[in-house]
Structures are given as structure tokens and as C-alpha cells.
Design a protein around this motif. Sequence first.
Motif, PDB file in Angstrom:
ATOM      1  N   THR A  26      13.565   5.283   9.396  1.00  0.00           N
ATOM      2  CA  THR A  26      14.887   5.132   8.754  1.00  0.00           C
ATOM      3  C   THR A  26      15.206   6.371   7.907  1.00  0.00           C
ATOM      4  O   THR A  26      16.360   6.755   7.783  1.00  0.00           O
ATOM      5  CB  THR A  26      14.976   3.878   7.856  1.00  0.00           C
ATOM      6  N   TYR A  27      14.151   6.995   7.340  1.00  0.00           N
ATOM      7  CA  TYR A  27      14.385   8.192   6.529  1.00  0.00           C
ATOM      8  C   TYR A  27      14.705   9.393   7.415  1.00  0.00           C
ATOM      9  O   TYR A  27      15.482  10.260   7.029  1.00  0.00           O
ATOM     10  CB  TYR A  27      13.165   8.472   5.643  1.00  0.00           C
ATOM     11  N   VAL A  28      14.112   9.419   8.600  1.00  0.00           N
ATOM     12  CA  VAL A  28      14.439  10.485   9.557  1.00  0.00           C
ATOM     13  C   VAL A  28      15.898  10.317  10.000  1.00  0.00           C
ATOM     14  O   VAL A  28      16.655  11.291  10.068  1.00  0.00           O
ATOM     15  CB  VAL A  28      13.490  10.449  10.776  1.00  0.00           C
TER      16      VAL A  28
ATOM     17  N   ALA B 192       0.837  -1.210   0.000  1.00  0.00           N
ATOM     18  CA  ALA B 192       0.000   0.000   0.000  1.00  0.00           C
ATOM     19  C   ALA B 192       0.870   1.257   0.000  1.00  0.00           C
ATOM     20  O   ALA B 192       0.552   2.252  -0.653  1.00  0.00           O
ATOM     21  CB  ALA B 192      -0.927  -0.008   1.209  1.00  0.00           C
ATOM     22  N   HIS B 193       1.985   1.207   0.736  1.00  0.00           N
ATOM     23  CA  HIS B 193       2.909   2.348   0.763  1.00  0.00           C
ATOM     24  C   HIS B 193       3.477   2.611  -0.644  1.00  0.00           C
ATOM     25  O   HIS B 193       3.523   3.760  -1.097  1.00  0.00           O
ATOM     26  CB  HIS B 193       4.043   2.066   1.760  1.00  0.00           C
ATOM     27  N   GLU B 194       3.893   1.544  -1.316  1.00  0.00           N
ATOM     28  CA  GLU B 194       4.445   1.716  -2.679  1.00  0.00           C
ATOM     29  C   GLU B 194       3.355   2.213  -3.633  1.00  0.00           C
ATOM     30  O   GLU B 194       3.635   3.031  -4.515  1.00  0.00           O
ATOM     31  CB  GLU B 194       5.068   0.414  -3.191  1.00  0.00           C
ATOM     32  N   ALA B 195       2.129   1.728  -3.430  1.00  0.00           N
ATOM     33  CA  ALA B 195       1.010   2.230  -4.239  1.00  0.00           C
ATOM     34  C   ALA B 195       0.810   3.724  -3.966  1.00  0.00           C
ATOM     35  O   ALA B 195       0.445   4.485  -4.867  1.00  0.00           O
ATOM     36  CB  ALA B 195      -0.260   1.448  -3.929  1.00  0.00           C
ATOM     37  N   GLY B 196       1.082   4.135  -2.730  1.00  0.00           N
ATOM     38  CA  GLY B 196       1.013   5.555  -2.365  1.00  0.00           C
ATOM     39  C   GLY B 196       1.961   6.386  -3.223  1.00  0.00           C
ATOM     40  O   GLY B 196       1.616   7.487  -3.667  1.00  0.00           O
ATOM     41  N   HIS B 197       3.154   5.847  -3.495  1.00  0.00           N
ATOM     42  CA  HIS B 197       4.105   6.551  -4.375  1.00  0.00           C
ATOM     43  C   HIS B 197       3.573   6.626  -5.811  1.00  0.00           C
ATOM     44  O   HIS B 197       3.745   7.641  -6.488  1.00  0.00           O
ATOM     45  CB  HIS B 197       5.460   5.834  -4.382  1.00  0.00           C
ATOM     46  N   ALA B 198       2.922   5.546  -6.254  1.00  0.00           N
ATOM     47  CA  ALA B 198       2.357   5.545  -7.613  1.00  0.00           C
ATOM     48  C   ALA B 198       1.264   6.613  -7.721  1.00  0.00           C
ATOM     49  O   ALA B 198       1.161   7.297  -8.750  1.00  0.00           O
ATOM     50  CB  ALA B 198       1.804   4.161  -7.948  1.00  0.00           C
TER      51      ALA B 198
ATOM     52  N   VAL C 266       7.858  13.001   0.988  1.00  0.00           N
ATOM     53  CA  VAL C 266       7.484  11.961   0.012  1.00  0.00           C
ATOM     54  C   VAL C 266       7.136  10.661   0.746  1.00  0.00           C
ATOM     55  O   VAL C 266       6.103  10.043   0.484  1.00  0.00           O
ATOM     56  CB  VAL C 266       8.632  11.726  -1.005  1.00  0.00           C
ATOM     57  N   GLU C 267       7.993  10.276   1.695  1.00  0.00           N
ATOM     58  CA  GLU C 267       7.774   9.013   2.415  1.00  0.00           C
ATOM     59  C   GLU C 267       6.603   9.101   3.392  1.00  0.00           C
ATOM     60  O   GLU C 267       5.794   8.185   3.477  1.00  0.00           O
ATOM     61  CB  GLU C 267       9.054   8.597   3.146  1.00  0.00           C
ATOM     62  N   PHE C 268       6.523  10.201   4.136  1.00  0.00           N
ATOM     63  CA  PHE C 268       5.435  10.332   5.110  1.00  0.00           C
ATOM     64  C   PHE C 268       4.080  10.403   4.411  1.00  0.00           C
ATOM     65  O   PHE C 268       3.098   9.842   4.890  1.00  0.00           O
ATOM     66  CB  PHE C 268       5.666  11.556   6.015  1.00  0.00           C
TER      67      PHE C 268
HETATM   68 ZN   LIG Z   1       8.570   4.882   0.142  1.00  0.00          ZN
END
Ligand SMILES: [Zn+2]
Length: 231
Positions: free
Chosen positions: A205-207, A98-104, A168-170
Motif C-alpha cells: 500500500t505504501y508503494v 511486531a511491525h509496530e514494535a519495529g517502528h519503536a 521506514v515501512e520496509f
Molecule cells: Zn508501519
Amino acid sequence: MVIDPTYLMIIIATTALSAWASWRVKSNFQRYSTVRASSGLTGAQAAARILQASGIRDVQIVPTQGTLSDHYDPMNKRLVLCEENYYGQSVAAVGIAAHEAGHAIQHAKAYAPLHLRMAAVGITTKAGWIVSILGFGGMFLVGAKLALLLFTVSFGVIMLFQLITLPVEFDATARAKRLVGELNLVYPGAEQQGMNKVLDAAALTYVAAFLSALLTFLYHLMHLLNSDRRD
Ligand SMILES: [Zn+2]
């Protein structure tokens, strides 16, 4: 060559921080990849449902090898899931898909921070090269002063890239949490809490990467400013 104790402390602190963050991702993933989502969907099916509900028809969902190698590839419009998440029916698999779909969705909606991040990939790669070349003896060729300037600018570029990565990640995680609830891909309660733990650990991890880049940049900037003062 004498290593500045402050720099040594920064290296130890940032290494420990990123090791802790990636340990949390791995341990949460291990735990919640054994908790089955009651919807009975695999990660790939969950991603397909989200894309369909968002009116996205030109993104391919493909499996890949390697643990936690999941990502969205905007160049080829491919949503890449590791086999464990592609075929897995766990709350971790559905959450990551779902997270990767969020990027799409970000890509389809021309979400500004994603585009800024995509545009910054080239210059950030070059900044990484400069840091490597300087580190492997290049600084003796160009001299300490120019090396310090190049280090500062390069680490500044890397830091800005990590900074723009955060929204982008959040945002992708926020979209994932909302959509899995709306589409009933993961049920409320324990299932959703487990999924949230996996996604929140990944966001951390991004933070950690941003904080590391910020400390490294500030250290070099301070040295640069101090060396100017001495001249
Ligand atoms: Zn991501």
C-alpha cells in the motif's frame, strides 16, 4: 472547465492501484486473523516480548478501536494496536504488532529515515492544505500560472514524503519478520508464511501511495516545464 484526458487517466489508474492494494491488505488480514499462532501470544504480548528483548522499557502498548488502525506514536512513545490485534492470538495480530514494535525500535535506535519522516510531517501537512485550497477554487484567485507552480511544489513535497516512508515501512517489516522468528512468536512454515503475506500486502500500500504521488507530481512538473517553454 475541460479535464485533461491524461490527468483523468492518472486519477483512474492511481485510484484503482490504491483500491487494489487496500483490498489485498483487507483480504489477507481477514484470512490470517483466523489462523492462530501456536505460541499462544496475543499481539500485545508479542509486542511486549519484542520491546523487552530490544531493551525498550519506555513504550506503552495500548488498544484502540477501529480495524487496522495500528500505529506507533513516536511523540507519546505509544504502540497502538486495534483491539482485534491487541487481544487477538492470530498470526496476523502478532505480525502487525511486531511491525509496530519495529517502528519503536527504529525510534529507540534513532533510525535516520524515521527521523527524517517525522521532521517532514509538518511541511507535508501544509502541502496537503495548499493542494486542497487550490482545488477548492483557490487556483482562480492566484491565477493559473502560480497555481501550477504551487501544485507542482506541493505534490513534490508529498511525493518525497511517500518516498521516505518506504524505507521506514520496509525496515519495520524486515525487523518484525526477523524478531518473530528469533523469539519464536510465530512458528516457521505455514504460520510465518501467513504472517508474511499480511505484512507484504501492507507494505505494498505504501508503494502504491508513492507511485500515485510520483505520477501526480510528474504530471504537474511536465505542465510547468511546458508552460515555461510557451512563454
Ligand atoms: Zn508501519
